[in-house]
Scaffold this motif. Sequence first.
Motif, PDB file in Angstrom:
ATOM      1  N   UNK A  27       0.845  -1.204   0.000  1.00  0.00           N
ATOM      2  CA  UNK A  27       0.000   0.000   0.000  1.00  0.00           C
ATOM      3  C   UNK A  27       0.879   1.252   0.000  1.00  0.00           C
ATOM      4  N   UNK A  37       2.645   1.741  -3.361  1.00  0.00           N
ATOM      5  CA  UNK A  37       1.751   2.230  -4.428  1.00  0.00           C
ATOM      6  C   UNK A  37       1.487   3.725  -4.248  1.00  0.00           C
ATOM      7  N   UNK A  38       1.212   4.133  -3.006  1.00  0.00           N
ATOM      8  CA  UNK A  38       0.932   5.560  -2.752  1.00  0.00           C
ATOM      9  C   UNK A  38       2.175   6.398  -3.094  1.00  0.00           C
ATOM     10  N   UNK A  43       2.506   6.719  -6.787  1.00  0.00           N
ATOM     11  CA  UNK A  43       1.563   7.718  -7.328  1.00  0.00           C
ATOM     12  C   UNK A  43       2.136   9.121  -7.158  1.00  0.00           C
ATOM     13  N   UNK A  44       2.640   9.403  -5.951  1.00  0.00           N
ATOM     14  CA  UNK A  44       3.200  10.742  -5.694  1.00  0.00           C
ATOM     15  C   UNK A  44       4.416  10.996  -6.580  1.00  0.00           C
ATOM     16  N   UNK A  59       5.217   9.690  -9.565  1.00  0.00           N
ATOM     17  CA  UNK A  59       4.829   9.921 -10.974  1.00  0.00           C
ATOM     18  C   UNK A  59       4.102  11.266 -11.113  1.00  0.00           C
ATOM     19  N   UNK A  60       3.216  11.550 -10.163  1.00  0.00           N
ATOM     20  CA  UNK A  60       2.478  12.817 -10.195  1.00  0.00           C
ATOM     21  C   UNK A  60       3.398  14.020 -10.133  1.00  0.00           C
ATOM     22  N   UNK A  61       4.320  14.011  -9.171  1.00  0.00           N
ATOM     23  CA  UNK A  61       5.228  15.159  -9.016  1.00  0.00           C
ATOM     24  C   UNK A  61       6.169  15.284 -10.210  1.00  0.00           C
ATOM     25  N   UNK A 121       5.542  14.342 -13.339  1.00  0.00           N
ATOM     26  CA  UNK A 121       4.759  14.882 -14.464  1.00  0.00           C
ATOM     27  C   UNK A 121       4.484  16.372 -14.255  1.00  0.00           C
ATOM     28  N   UNK A 122       4.190  16.733 -13.015  1.00  0.00           N
ATOM     29  CA  UNK A 122       3.908  18.136 -12.686  1.00  0.00           C
ATOM     30  C   UNK A 122       5.158  18.995 -12.940  1.00  0.00           C
ATOM     31  N   UNK A 124      -4.889  12.973 -12.816  1.00  0.00           N
ATOM     32  CA  UNK A 124      -3.607  13.275 -13.451  1.00  0.00           C
ATOM     33  C   UNK A 124      -3.672  14.589 -14.229  1.00  0.00           C
ATOM     34  N   UNK A 168      -3.537  17.388 -11.822  1.00  0.00           N
ATOM     35  CA  UNK A 168      -2.238  17.506 -11.142  1.00  0.00           C
ATOM     36  C   UNK A 168      -1.223  18.241 -12.024  1.00  0.00           C
ATOM     37  N   UNK A 169      -1.196  17.925 -13.316  1.00  0.00           N
ATOM     38  CA  UNK A 169      -0.176  18.548 -14.172  1.00  0.00           C
ATOM     39  C   UNK A 169      -0.543  19.995 -14.552  1.00  0.00           C
ATOM     40  N   UNK A 190      -4.951  14.542  -6.177  1.00  0.00           N
ATOM     41  CA  UNK A 190      -4.091  13.447  -5.706  1.00  0.00           C
ATOM     42  C   UNK A 190      -4.937  12.293  -5.202  1.00  0.00           C
ATOM     43  N   UNK A 237      -6.273  10.388  -8.143  1.00  0.00           N
ATOM     44  CA  UNK A 237      -5.232   9.545  -8.753  1.00  0.00           C
ATOM     45  C   UNK A 237      -5.009   8.277  -7.930  1.00  0.00           C
ATOM     46  N   UNK A 247      -5.655   2.376  -7.064  1.00  0.00           N
ATOM     47  CA  UNK A 247      -6.070   1.259  -6.201  1.00  0.00           C
ATOM     48  C   UNK A 247      -7.228   0.485  -6.839  1.00  0.00           C
ATOM     49  N   UNK A 302      -7.075  -3.288  -5.205  1.00  0.00           N
ATOM     50  CA  UNK A 302      -6.405  -3.348  -3.902  1.00  0.00           C
ATOM     51  C   UNK A 302      -7.235  -2.571  -2.876  1.00  0.00           C
ATOM     52  N   UNK A 303      -7.436  -3.162  -1.700  1.00  0.00           N
ATOM     53  CA  UNK A 303      -8.296  -2.591  -0.665  1.00  0.00           C
ATOM     54  C   UNK A 303      -9.678  -2.263  -1.263  1.00  0.00           C
TER      55      UNK A 303
END
Lengths: 213, 146
Positions: free
Chosen positions: A9, A12-13, A16-17, A19-21, A23-24, B18, B21-22, B52, B55, B60, B65-66
Motif C-alpha cells: 500500500x 503504491x501511494x 503515485x506521488x 509519478x504525479x510530481x 509529471x507536474x 492526473x 495535477x499537471x 491526488x 489519482x 487502487x 487493492x483494498x
Amino acid sequence: MKLSKTSATILIILGCFFIGFLAKFVAEHSASLIKIDANLARTKGNPGAPVRVTEFVDFQCKACLKGVLVLRDYFKKYPQKMYLEVKYFPLSNIHWHAIKSAVYAECAARQNKFWPYHDLLFENQHVWDRLINPDQMFKELAQKANLNLSALDTCVQDESIKKFVLDEKSQGQAMKIVSTPTYFINGKIAVGFKELTAELGKLLPGGAQNQKP
Amino acid sequence: MFVVARILIGCVFVVSGFEKIISPYQNFLYVVQGYEFFLRPLEELIARFFPWGELILGVFMILGFWLEIILKILLAVVSSFIVILAQALLRKLDLTECGCFGNLLSFPLHITILFDAGLWILLMILIVVKQKTSIFGLDQHFSKKI
C-alpha cells in the motif's frame, strides 16, 4: 522477496506521488520556458511598477468583466504601482463572438486605441453578447473610440489578425491556461476575479471596493 | 465484465486526477469556486489535494487493492459530485462546463450529472458483487498468501 499488504500500500501511494510530481515538474518546466512578449499597445500603467499583471482575456466572458472592474479600481487607487498587459484568450467553444471581438480589439490596438475600445467592449458586453451578428455594434463602438473605420474594415478582413489572436491563445494554452480570466500577477497564476482580488489584496492592501459589474 | 468495469472506473479517476495535477492548481480552484458550495479555505484545500486523491483511488481501483474500502470511498465521492452538481443546476449557476476532467474533457452540467448517476449505479453493483469485482486484483493475491 515477500511484500506485506501494508508495504505494498505504501509503495503504491509513494509511486503515485512520484509519478504525479514528476509529471507536474515536467509540465511546469515546459510552461515556464514560454516567454510572454510585451505588446505596448495593450499595456498600461507604470512599466517599473512593483505589481505587474498579465491578463488573458475573452471579451465575451462575464467573469472577465468583473476582473476588469477590479483592476480598474486598483488602477484608480494605485496608478504608480500597477502595470497591466492584456493577452487574448478567446474561448470560442463557449463564446460565439470571442474571436471576432478579439480581432476588433487587436485592430483597435493597431491604431493605438486599444484601451478605449477594450473599455467599450466590456461596457457593452451585455448588448453585443446577445446579437447573432455583432459586426455593426463593433463598428459603432469603434466610431465612439474614434477609430479610422476604413482602416478598421481592412484590418478586420485580414486573416493574419485572426491568426495572431489564435497564436496568442496557443501561447496561453502552452502555459496551461484553460479558462478566462487568467492572470499572472508578478509571475504567479491566478484564475478568476476572486483570486485576482485576493492576490492583489496581498500586494496592495485595501484596493478594490467595487467588484460588482 | 465486472473486472473491466472496475478497471474502467479506475482509469476515469486516474485520468481525471492526473490531468488536474499537471495543470496549475489555480485552474481547478476556479472550477471549485464556480460551484459556490464550499467555504474559501476548503476550496483551496480541495483544489490542492483532491486531484491526488482521485489519482490514488483510481490506481487502487485498477489494481483491485483494498477494494472494499475503495469502492465505498468512491461511492461517497460520486454521491458528493451528484449533490454538488444538483445544487448548481437548481441554483442555475452560470457554469457552462463541469470542469471535472480539467482541460482534457468537459461536459455540460446536466450531462455530467447523468454520467455520475450511471457511475453511482455501477459502483453499487460492484459493491454487491465484490467477489467478482476483485478477480485479478491484488486483494486476491494477498488473501491467497495468507
